[in-house]
Write an enzyme that holds these catalytic residues in place. Sequence first.
Site, short mmCIF file in Angstrom:
data_model
loop_
_atom_site.label_atom_id
_atom_site.label_comp_id
_atom_site.label_asym_id
_atom_site.label_seq_id
_atom_site.Cartn_x
_atom_site.Cartn_y
_atom_site.Cartn_z
N CYS A 1 0.82 -1.21 0.03
CA CYS A 1 0.02 0.02 -0.12
C CYS A 1 0.75 1.18 -0.09
CB CYS A 1 -0.99 -0.06 1.23
SG CYS A 1 -1.77 1.53 1.68
N CYS B 1 0.15 3.93 2.77
CA CYS B 1 0.72 3.28 3.95
C CYS B 1 2.04 3.51 4.29
CB CYS B 1 0.62 1.57 4.17
SG CYS B 1 -1.22 1.10 4.04
#
Length: 151
Positions: free
Chosen positions: A71, A74
């Site tokens: 991600c 993230c």
Amino acid sequence: MASFGIGKMSNAISQGLRSPIRNLVKLKRLRYISTSLVHNETILVKNNNEFVTKVMNNDKPVIVNFHADWCEPCKILTPKLKELIEPLNNLDLAVVDVEDNAELVHAFEVKAVPAVIAIRNGLIVDKFIGLVDSDMITSLIDRMSGKKEGS
């Protein structure tokens, strides 16, 4: 030349060492400082039992960051949360890898990452999904750590 103030040099060195120590001793908080209080360890959640023990049963509020290695948002949020939370002694950060903790993802109904859930006394008190602006992150951390009213 050998007699050139070995005593004087030794005395100067010991005075030089004592001076900063004297200044440190003046700080009231010195006796309370320990590395565990100055920097919290980020809790890397490995399983459900660890989550219950270290997050749900924690005396301090915990910000739980559900993330994944793949991600991209993230990769921005996780380091930012660590930077802001680790110096605090009254708030912990738990990081949950969604790939390794399917039961927690299901239990907390995480539909997208990053997902951040704030837990106090075993209860969810706040949350956000996605990469939000830094003011929102700071506001959540301030509320959870007791810096702002409404916590």
